[in-house]
Design a protein around this motif. Structure first.
Motif, short mmCIF file in Angstrom:
data_model
loop_
_atom_site.label_atom_id
_atom_site.label_comp_id
_atom_site.label_asym_id
_atom_site.label_seq_id
_atom_site.Cartn_x
_atom_site.Cartn_y
_atom_site.Cartn_z
N LEU A 1 47.09 61.14 34.85
CA LEU A 1 46.76 62.01 33.52
C LEU A 1 47.49 63.36 33.81
O LEU A 1 48.14 64.06 32.76
CB LEU A 1 45.32 62.22 33.35
CG LEU A 1 44.63 60.91 32.63
CD1 LEU A 1 42.91 61.08 32.49
CD2 LEU A 1 45.03 60.89 31.08
N ASP A 2 47.37 63.90 35.08
CA ASP A 2 48.03 65.15 35.28
C ASP A 2 49.43 65.31 35.05
O ASP A 2 50.17 66.02 34.45
CB ASP A 2 47.56 65.78 36.66
CG ASP A 2 48.08 66.91 36.84
OD1 ASP A 2 47.58 67.98 36.38
OD2 ASP A 2 48.83 67.18 37.89
N LYS A 3 49.92 64.13 35.27
CA LYS A 3 51.50 64.17 35.04
C LYS A 3 51.98 63.31 33.69
O LYS A 3 53.28 63.86 33.31
CB LYS A 3 52.09 63.13 36.02
CG LYS A 3 53.59 63.16 36.24
CD LYS A 3 54.14 62.48 37.42
CE LYS A 3 55.46 62.50 37.49
NZ LYS A 3 56.05 61.74 38.89
N PHE A 4 51.24 62.59 33.23
CA PHE A 4 51.72 62.07 31.97
C PHE A 4 50.75 62.06 30.60
O PHE A 4 51.06 61.34 29.56
CB PHE A 4 51.75 60.23 32.21
CG PHE A 4 52.78 59.81 33.24
CD1 PHE A 4 54.31 60.01 33.03
CD2 PHE A 4 52.42 59.62 34.69
CE1 PHE A 4 55.16 59.96 33.90
CE2 PHE A 4 53.43 59.17 35.56
CZ PHE A 4 54.66 59.62 35.29
N ALA A 5 49.65 62.85 30.67
CA ALA A 5 48.95 63.05 29.45
C ALA A 5 49.50 63.65 28.36
O ALA A 5 50.42 64.64 28.59
CB ALA A 5 47.84 63.98 29.81
N LEU A 6 49.59 62.96 27.02
CA LEU A 6 50.04 63.62 25.83
C LEU A 6 49.37 65.05 25.80
O LEU A 6 48.26 65.42 25.70
CB LEU A 6 49.64 62.71 24.51
CG LEU A 6 50.34 61.48 24.77
CD1 LEU A 6 49.67 60.71 23.63
CD2 LEU A 6 51.94 61.56 24.64
N ASP A 7 50.33 66.11 25.44
CA ASP A 7 49.89 67.56 25.31
C ASP A 7 49.02 67.61 24.21
O ASP A 7 47.84 68.10 24.39
CB ASP A 7 51.05 68.40 25.13
CG ASP A 7 52.00 68.44 26.06
OD1 ASP A 7 51.57 68.21 27.26
OD2 ASP A 7 53.12 68.87 26.04
N ASP A 8 49.13 66.99 22.99
CA ASP A 8 48.09 66.88 22.08
C ASP A 8 46.85 66.53 22.22
O ASP A 8 45.79 67.03 21.55
CB ASP A 8 48.66 66.33 20.83
CG ASP A 8 49.96 67.01 20.21
OD1 ASP A 8 49.97 68.11 20.52
OD2 ASP A 8 50.63 66.42 19.30
N GLU B 1 53.83 56.35 26.84
CA GLU B 1 53.76 55.23 27.31
C GLU B 1 54.38 54.68 28.63
O GLU B 1 53.81 53.87 29.27
CB GLU B 1 54.71 54.63 26.18
CG GLU B 1 54.74 53.00 26.24
CD GLU B 1 55.43 52.54 24.88
OE1 GLU B 1 55.77 51.01 25.02
OE2 GLU B 1 55.98 53.19 23.98
N ASP B 2 55.55 55.46 28.95
CA ASP B 2 56.15 54.97 30.30
C ASP B 2 55.13 55.67 31.46
O ASP B 2 54.73 54.82 32.48
CB ASP B 2 57.46 56.04 30.27
CG ASP B 2 56.95 57.41 30.30
OD1 ASP B 2 56.17 58.04 29.71
OD2 ASP B 2 57.69 58.23 31.12
N GLY B 3 54.30 56.38 31.20
CA GLY B 3 53.32 56.82 32.29
C GLY B 3 51.92 55.91 32.19
O GLY B 3 51.64 55.55 33.49
N PHE B 4 51.82 55.49 31.12
CA PHE B 4 50.68 54.25 31.17
C PHE B 4 50.85 52.93 31.92
O PHE B 4 50.13 52.54 32.73
CB PHE B 4 50.20 54.10 29.71
CG PHE B 4 49.20 52.96 29.59
CD1 PHE B 4 47.92 53.34 30.02
CD2 PHE B 4 49.38 51.84 29.10
CE1 PHE B 4 46.73 52.43 29.76
CE2 PHE B 4 48.56 50.88 29.08
CZ PHE B 4 47.02 50.95 29.29
N GLU B 5 52.53 52.55 31.63
CA GLU B 5 52.79 51.62 32.24
C GLU B 5 52.90 51.69 33.79
O GLU B 5 52.65 50.66 34.55
CB GLU B 5 54.46 51.01 31.83
CG GLU B 5 54.10 50.69 30.36
CD GLU B 5 55.49 50.45 29.50
OE1 GLU B 5 56.59 50.93 30.18
OE2 GLU B 5 55.61 49.99 28.47
N LYS B 6 53.43 52.95 34.15
CA LYS B 6 53.55 53.14 35.84
C LYS B 6 52.08 52.93 36.05
O LYS B 6 51.93 52.53 37.17
CB LYS B 6 54.23 54.41 35.89
CG LYS B 6 55.45 54.47 35.39
CD LYS B 6 56.19 55.90 35.71
CE LYS B 6 57.77 55.90 35.55
NZ LYS B 6 58.46 57.28 35.58
N MET B 7 51.21 53.57 35.39
CA MET B 7 49.66 53.83 36.03
C MET B 7 49.34 51.98 36.32
O MET B 7 48.69 51.85 37.23
CB MET B 7 48.90 54.29 35.29
CG MET B 7 47.23 54.45 35.78
SD MET B 7 46.22 55.09 34.42
CE MET B 7 46.17 53.54 33.28
#
Length: 298
Positions: free
Chosen positions: A250-257, A221-227
């Protein structure tokens, strides 16, 4: 009989299973009112899925009488002014349990797509379909409801023979006048905005609320908001730039699953996974070059 002036184009999103989970139609419905102003109708699935399937099975490719066409048209689209109508159902080509009947991937794709096409035989018709690496498709498909075990599902089909080219060729054979748009499920996060505009036949400048729906589902969620904040303050100059920005986040904030796919299938060695993946990549290469196919790629 032909409906509309100009003739209404009927658009069918064919799935397939484990590539969409209805996200495409949900994204489009967010802009349903604005699309309707452009004479593009995206009916809610509960309004048409059962009805369309019933008519498919009743007529099985035989053109419906004019009176029945009018009746179905009224059920599906009422009195909306419409130039393009979009319907989505991952079961159009097969129920999930029957994907490998006759030991072929979606062996029914040809005649079942024709059943759809001939519901309104005098109107233009287009098909949209996502494909997916069989090595990752099979584990997810086996998780669907009421599925048999692995052996009962694939029916002795050799994984090396699971070719999407054959599926697309069947659809073309039975529907030679219908354009087909294809994309890889693996590419969906990067191409989603383009896909929304391709299926609605709208310009890239038309805004869509669902442009980032896929990214939101696979990012922290935090990565999506930053993007989103970054794109708002640094608007990409073109689609290539936008995809580069997305790839970086995506490289930095993608969910592992969301990014890691576990392949645990009976008899599947790492070597077989690699071989099937290589065959799939060649399959994609061939589909990209098929006449009558629009292929959406990053």
């Amino acid at each position: 009989m032909k409906f509309g002036s100009p003739a209404i184009t009927f658009v069918y999103h064919l799935g397939v299973h484990c590539t969409d989970d209805d996200m495409l139609v949900r994204s489009l419905l967010q802009d349903g009112v604005d699309l309707q102003k452009r004479n593009i109708i995206v009916p809610r699935p509960r309004r048409y899925r059962k009805t369309v399937r019933e008519h498919m099975h009743e007529f099985r490719g035989d053109p419906m009488p004019d009176a029945r066409q009018r009746e179905l048209y009224q059920l599906l689209l009422e009195d909306y002014p419409v130039e393009r109508a979009i319907f989505s159902d991952q079961d159009y080509l097969s129920l999930p349990q029957g994907v490998f009947e006759k030991n072929q991937l979606y062996s029914k794709a040809g005649f079942r797509s024709m059943w759809l096409r001939y519901l309104f035989p005098e109107n233009p018709c287009e098909f949209f379909i996502a494909i997916r690496n069989p090595a990752t498709y099979l584990p997810d498909a086996l998780k669907l409801k009421n599925m048999p075990g692995y052996e009962g599902f694939v029916r002795k089909t050799d994984p090396r023979e699971m070719r999407w080219t054959a599926v697309i060729e069947k659809i073309q054979e039975y529907n030679p006048d219908c354009p087909i748009t294809v994309w890889c499920n693996e590419d969906t996060p990067m191409i989603w905005p383009e896909l929304l505009r391709e299926i609605t036949d709208t310009d890239l400048t038309v805004p869509f609320k669902g442009d980032n729906d896929v990214l939101k589902a696979i990012m922290r969620e935090d990565g999506f908001e930053k993007m989103e904040s970054y794109i708002a303050t640094h608007p990409p100059a073109n689609e290539i730039q936008r995809r580069r920005v997305i790839a970086a986040f995506l490289d930095k904030f993608a969910l592992d699953d969301a990014m890691e796919e576990e392949i645990d299938l009976p008899g599947w060695t790492p070597e077989l996974v690699e071989e099937v993946t290589s065959i799939y990549e060649d399959d994609v290469y061939q589909i990209e070059r098929m006449a009558g196919v629009t292929f959406i790629s990053p």
